[in-house]
Design a protein around this motif. Structure first.
Motif, short mmCIF file in Angstrom:
data_model
loop_
_atom_site.label_atom_id
_atom_site.label_comp_id
_atom_site.label_asym_id
_atom_site.label_seq_id
_atom_site.Cartn_x
_atom_site.Cartn_y
_atom_site.Cartn_z
N LEU A 38 44.09 36.89 43.53
CA LEU A 38 43.44 37.46 44.81
C LEU A 38 43.84 36.54 45.77
CD1 LEU A 38 40.22 38.90 43.99
CD2 LEU A 38 42.18 40.18 43.61
N SER A 39 43.84 36.82 47.19
CA SER A 39 43.74 35.88 48.26
C SER A 39 42.33 35.46 48.54
CB SER A 39 44.25 36.78 49.54
OG SER A 39 43.35 37.83 49.70
N ASP A 40 42.30 34.36 48.97
CA ASP A 40 40.87 33.74 48.83
C ASP A 40 40.03 34.18 49.98
OD1 ASP A 40 42.13 32.45 51.27
OD2 ASP A 40 41.80 30.28 50.59
N ASP A 56 33.56 36.64 47.41
CA ASP A 56 33.35 36.42 45.77
C ASP A 56 32.23 37.16 45.30
OD1 ASP A 56 31.26 35.09 47.49
OD2 ASP A 56 31.84 32.90 46.56
N ASP A 115 33.32 38.95 42.22
CA ASP A 115 33.26 38.26 40.97
C ASP A 115 32.28 38.54 39.95
OD1 ASP A 115 34.99 37.36 42.66
OD2 ASP A 115 35.01 35.13 41.79
N ILE A 125 39.07 36.22 37.44
CA ILE A 125 39.39 36.05 38.91
C ILE A 125 40.02 35.01 39.27
CG2 ILE A 125 38.86 36.64 41.18
CD1 ILE A 125 37.18 38.68 40.68
N LYS A 126 41.33 34.58 39.91
CA LYS A 126 41.86 33.36 40.50
C LYS A 126 42.05 33.63 42.04
CE LYS A 126 42.67 31.33 36.41
NZ LYS A 126 41.84 31.98 35.52
N ARG A 127 41.81 32.93 42.74
CA ARG A 127 42.10 33.09 44.30
C ARG A 127 43.12 32.13 44.72
NH1 ARG A 127 37.03 34.70 44.12
NH2 ARG A 127 36.73 36.55 44.96
N SER A 138 45.00 30.68 48.70
CA SER A 138 45.05 30.90 50.12
C SER A 138 46.39 31.57 50.37
CB SER A 138 44.89 29.47 50.56
OG SER A 138 45.60 29.64 52.17
#
Length: 395
Positions: free
Chosen positions: A317-319, A323, A326, A331-333, A335
């Motif tokens: 995902l975009s940051d 959160d 979550d 989940i990984k974010r 920018s």
């Protein structure tokens, strides 16, 4: 004898009449959540109707009518003087409503202001999106409009709900937590579809996807907010490294033909599948996607992010995405200022490093979370009841 009386009183409890204001009842996050609520709420006690801003038939209209609710078009949104007349007529003709619950972000201000004039006692503004960034960089006229609408919300909403903390700031201001009128109410999903195993091969054949393909999935309307052009850039890089990649795009919207054209220009036609609107998103997530990609420019709290976790799917995902979503390490974010190359690396790493959390475990976590529709429904019903009881003394 008293017992019977008590029972009799329950049967005679007046039903609480609620009018939801939405753009149109299509398959999108907010609308799907409202459908879950409508299907599961006690429809003898809560009569829900839908005010829509379109005269086009929408995906859920038929089911809504089957469940005993009305779809009431109210047009001319862009002409406030006509809209005002239309809305007041609707409230008179179909009312009286105990609650008006508006989901149309800034425009809720105008709706609730008009509802206040007509005397609807409970007026709820519901923020499903974080538009702070966009609002700040808008044109002068747009900023004038958003400021005016936020003022209307402050003056006319008796309650404000938000899908997340960032969505609350966007509509109710930075100090929303200091005002008891404003609160976060997480929108849940129905977890039932995630409990039945699905045959992924059948779905792959139907969509013309090779059995051994690595599938990056995305679910979202074709609008700027969802960042489809960036998704294509990322997919192009992954395809170079891994020709077995397929990008599965689910959804529809005004930019779809532009994105289809772009796919041709970039030579990505063999890699990209446009699946359109689907009612089997949980099944597609569970049995086909390997990684879920959502590089949105802004979001309130994306329902698809809840669904992907319920499916036990790794997410990239975009940051900017809150959160509060979550519930796991899935989940990984990253920018949006990072390159498509960095995004593609993260996707491939995420896919290659298999997580040690099983799908059944993940589903269990979601069942106990506020994102289970049952928990979400209980919270909403309790709120409606509390608000309704509080107005009974005044009327």
């Amino acid at each position: 004898m008293r017992k019977q009386n008590h029972h009799h009183m329950l049967v005679d409890k007046p039903s609480i009449r609620i009018l939801h204001a939405v753009g149109g009842m299509n398959r999108a996050g907010t609308e799907t959540w409202l459908m879950h609520i409508l299907r599961n709420i006690d429809r003898d006690r809560f009569q829900m109707d839908f005010l829509v801003h379109t005269d086009q038939p929408c995906a859920y209209d038929e089911e809504i009518r089957t469940l005993g609710s009305k779809i009431i078009p109210c047009l001319d949104r862009s002409k406030p003087w006509l809209y005002s007349r239309n809305l007041k007529r609707v409230l008179r003709e179909y009312g009286p409503y105990d609650i008006i619950h508006s989901h149309v972000h800034h425009f809720s201000g105008y709706i609730l202001w008009l509802a206040k004039q007509v005397g609807v006692p409970i007026r709820i503004a519901h923020s499903h999106n974080d538009t702070s960034e966009v609002d700040a960089h808008a044109s002068f006229l747009r900023r004038l409009y958003t400021t005016l609408m936020k003022g209307f919300i402050q003056g006319s909403a008796t309650t404000g709900l938000a899908a997340s903390r960032v969505a609350a700031v966007a509509l109710f201001g930075d100090d929303w937590e200091n005002n008891p009128r404003w609160q976060v109410l997480y929108c849940g999903i129905d977890l039932t579809p995630f409990k039945t195993p699905v045959d992924g091969l059948v779905l792959r054949r139907e969509l013309g996807i090779p059995e051994d393909a690595f599938i990056i999935g995305h679910v979202g309307r074709f609008e700027d907010q969802k960042n489809h052009l960036f998704i294509l850039e990322i997919a192009a890089i992954v395809a170079k490294k891994y020709p077995g990649m397929r990008l599965l795009l689910i959804g529809d919207g005004i930019l779809r033909s532009m994105i289809e054209e772009k796919v041709k220009q970039m030579g990505l036609t063999p890699y990209v599948i446009f699946a359109g609107l689907r009612s089997d998103v949980p099944q597609l997530m569970q049995s086909m996607m390997d990684v879920f990609l959502l590089p949105s420019i802004h979001e309130g709290l994306p329902v698809v992010g809840i669904e992907a976790q319920a499916a036990g799917l790794p997410l990239v995902l975009s940051d900017v995405i809150t959160d509060e979503l979550d519930r796991s390490l899935l989940i990984k974010r990253l920018s949006l200022s990072r390159s498509a190359l960095q995004w593609s690396d993260l996707i491939l790493n995420t896919w290659e490093s298999q997580l040690d959390i099983s799908k059944p475990e993940m589903l269990k976590i979601m069942e106990y979370s506020p994102f289970n529709i049952q928990n979400s429904l209980t919270n909403l019903v309790n709120l409606y009841q509390k608000l309704y009881i509080s107005t009974q003394g005044i009327n």
